[in-house]
Motif scaffolding. Structure first.
Motif, PDB file in Angstrom:
ATOM      1  N   PHE A 131      79.017  22.585  50.821  1.00 16.42           N
ATOM      2  CA  PHE A 131      79.895  22.383  49.669  1.00 16.42           C
ATOM      3  C   PHE A 131      80.357  23.743  49.175  1.00 16.42           C
ATOM      4  N   PRO A 143      85.478  19.094  49.216  1.00 15.49           N
ATOM      5  CA  PRO A 143      84.382  20.023  49.546  1.00 15.49           C
ATOM      6  C   PRO A 143      84.771  21.118  50.538  1.00 15.49           C
ATOM      7  N   THR A 176      79.227  14.950  46.958  1.00 11.04           N
ATOM      8  CA  THR A 176      80.616  14.922  47.444  1.00 11.04           C
ATOM      9  C   THR A 176      81.534  14.345  46.367  1.00 11.04           C
TER      10      THR A 176
END
Ligand code: PLP
Length: 557
Positions: free
Chosen positions: A147, A392, A382
């Protein structure tokens, strides 16, 4: 070859291999200046800045004018206009890096497509090269494990916020109940008790969880506390006793950690190591300590994370100081360190060598992903990221930023870069020591830390006179910007010594030369040698606010 020529080659080689020595240079810098900017020409012309601060009356080299401006900005270095600093800006090493020409070249190649752009794939590849292939996002897999965020604390917030939501479902008694009656061999439960009371006063809710670390950074601690979880620091005994011979003062206190893990496993969702330990003096953590934490946490099946901002500097210290590592490459050491953890977050504004960027990376075969309780975590992260930062694969960054990070990660583990970096900070510390100024020793990786308690040793000073803030304000008048990380920042008014009571001078990467830093040393020396003259400071705004040092205002009394 002529013997006499050979003789000189040997002598010159000896020079290059000479051990570092205070005040001497044997090795040229590993880089050359490719662009410079004269300080006197950097004044911007913002109308409001002129009007509110009357900056036109504050020429770069007028100290009385600067002193007035500092009073207007409440003696708070975060509020002082950076372009009006003639000296060293050592407020932070975060996002203040001078990027390399290779990085600037990468910026021009930025692919600004929305999501899954070229920069993402290149960064993903580089993450595998730097930290080990297991850290790469598996492009065949549906779940996201890498991420990207715009900076470190955004990654931290994402992690703790989503973790706390899952922990709400875990049925455990309150922490206060869980520790009552426990034998306190090490004193760690007494400290925990004080923190429980403090957090309860702030939130009105009984905390149930804690996250131990060798030393949480201030924003990390604040993010954890914001989720009603206790961030507890377990500095090692050598650090607490100010053992200057001990080379890994960033280590976690294994005895205290073991005590917490043995008695409170259900209350500990994560264990942390901050590498290097910023709030504990930029000190490194040894591989031995990292491996020990890995063993202890694995026994209890508790995930283990790094706050990895200065991972490369930490690896350098392991190579330099820990037996068995001198022949290993820095990348090998980094990979060995990261092989021990289940995840990490990083502010790439430090060892990513960029001005903006961060990431949260979760290992696909680690504890987090394996624990049924956390099964939802990746999916939740997410969703959270799409709501707050974007997809992301770009996480609030431009495509060009991703390319600059990739290039920065390539540079940061080069020996010639790290040698220059670490030795510059060391020379800065040596210079201060040569004047008898108390600094934390051995010097850390990214900053020097003035030890405020020893600065005033033998004098009667009251914590509530905030002398650390006063030192920073005086140095600002001299033209250099440092920051207090001590009694005020960490709310240590009732905490007895030894404690982390510092004024920190953080050195931006690839930005200053010794000449700049040594000029700052002379200003610090002037303050130190006249310390009886340092005025007291009182708080005029913000003493009860969380993260108060960023927002408060003070005045000299
Ligand atoms: C150890 C540590 N963790 C986290 C952070 C937060 O990173 P950022 O400033 O990118 O939010 C910092 C920043 O200085 C830090 O030093």
């Amino acid at each position: 070859m002529n013997d006499k020529v050979r003789f000189f080659i040997t002598r010159f080689e000896e020079l290059l291999n000479h051990e570092p020595e205070p005040g001497k240079y044997f090795h040229p810098r590993a880089y050359r200046n490719a662009a410079v900017r004269f300080r006197a020409h950097t004044g911007h012309k913002c109308e409001q800045v002129q009007r509110v601060f009357n900056t036109s009356a504050c020429p770069l080299h007028s100290m009385p004018a600067r002193a007035e401006l500092i009073e207007k900005t409440g003696l708070n270095p975060f509020l002082y206009p950076a372009h009006l600093l003639p000296g060293c800006d050592l407020l932070s090493d975060s996002g203040t890096t001078t990027m390399t020409m290779e990085q600037w070249a990468q910026l021009l190649l930025g692919d600004e497509a929305y999501g899954s752009n070229e920069g993402f794939y290149e960064l993903n590849e580089q993450i595998g090269i730097t930290f080990g292939p297991e850290w790469r996002q598996d492009l065949n897999q549906q779940e996201q494990t890498l991420f990207i965020f715009h900076q470190g604390r955004a990654a931290e917030h994402a992690l703790f916020f989503n973790l706390a939501r899952l922990l709400n479902k875990r049925e455990v008694p309150t922490l206060a109940r869980a520790i009552s009656g426990l034998p306190d061999r090490t004193g760690v439960f007494a400290r925990l008790h004080r923190q429980i009371e403090r957090l309860k006063r702030r939130t009105g809710v009984e905390p149930k969880f804690l996250i131990p670390s060798n030393g949480h950074f201030d924003t990390t601690a604040a993010n954890i506390a914001d989720c009603n979880i206790i961030p507890i620091d377990l500095n090692c005994a050598e650090h607490r006793s100010n053992n200057e011979q001990f080379l890994f003062r960033g280590n976690i206190n294994l005895e205290e950690l073991n005590e917490l893990l043995t008695h409170l496993p259900a209350h500990i969702p994560l264990v942390y190591l901050t590498i290097t330990n910023n709030s504990g003096g930029g000190q490194p953590v040894s591989m031995e300590n990292i491996c020990a934490v890995q063993r202890l946490t694995a026994e209890q099946k508790i995930p283990f994370f790094f706050d990895a901002c200065r991972f490369a500097e930490n690896a350098w210290f392991i190579k330099e100081r820990e037996p068995g590592f001198s022949m290993k490459s820095l990348t090998e050491i980094v990979r060995q360190m990261f092989n021990c953890v289940d995840g990490f977050h990083i502010s790439l504004k430090k060892d990513g060598l960029v001005n903006i960027g961060g990431a949260l990376v979760i290992r696909q075969d680690g504890q987090f992903v394996r624990m049924p309780e956390y099964r939802q975590l990746l999916a939740n992260l997410t969703d959270y990221q799409i709501l707050t930062e974007g997809h992301p694969t770009y996480g609030g960054l431009a495509g060009r930023d991703l390319k600059a990070i990739t290039e920065g990660l390539r540079t940061v583990v080069q020996e010639e870069y790290l040698k220059t970096r670490i030795e510059q900070v060391r020379r800065f510390a040596w210079r201060l020591e040569s004047y008898g100024i108390p600094v934390l020793k051995p010097a850390g990786g990214h900053a020097i830390y003035l030890d405020v308690d020893r600065f005033f040793a033998g004098m009667s000073v009251d914590d509530r006179d905030y002398y650390g803030i006063a030192i920073v304000a005086l140095l600002l008048i001299a033209g250099h910007r440092l920051c207090e990380l001590g009694v005020y920042a960490f709310e240590l008014e009732d905490v007895s010594q030894p404690r982390n009571n510092f004024v920190r001078a953080a050195v931006p990467r690839l930005t200053y030369e010794d000449e700049d830093l040594f000029a700052c040393v002379e200003a610090i020396r002037t303050v130190y040698e006249n310390r009886e003259q340092i005025p007291k400071v009182e708080v005029v705004y913000g003493s009860d606010l969380p993260l108060r040092h960023f927002k408060s205002r003070f005045r000299f009394v």
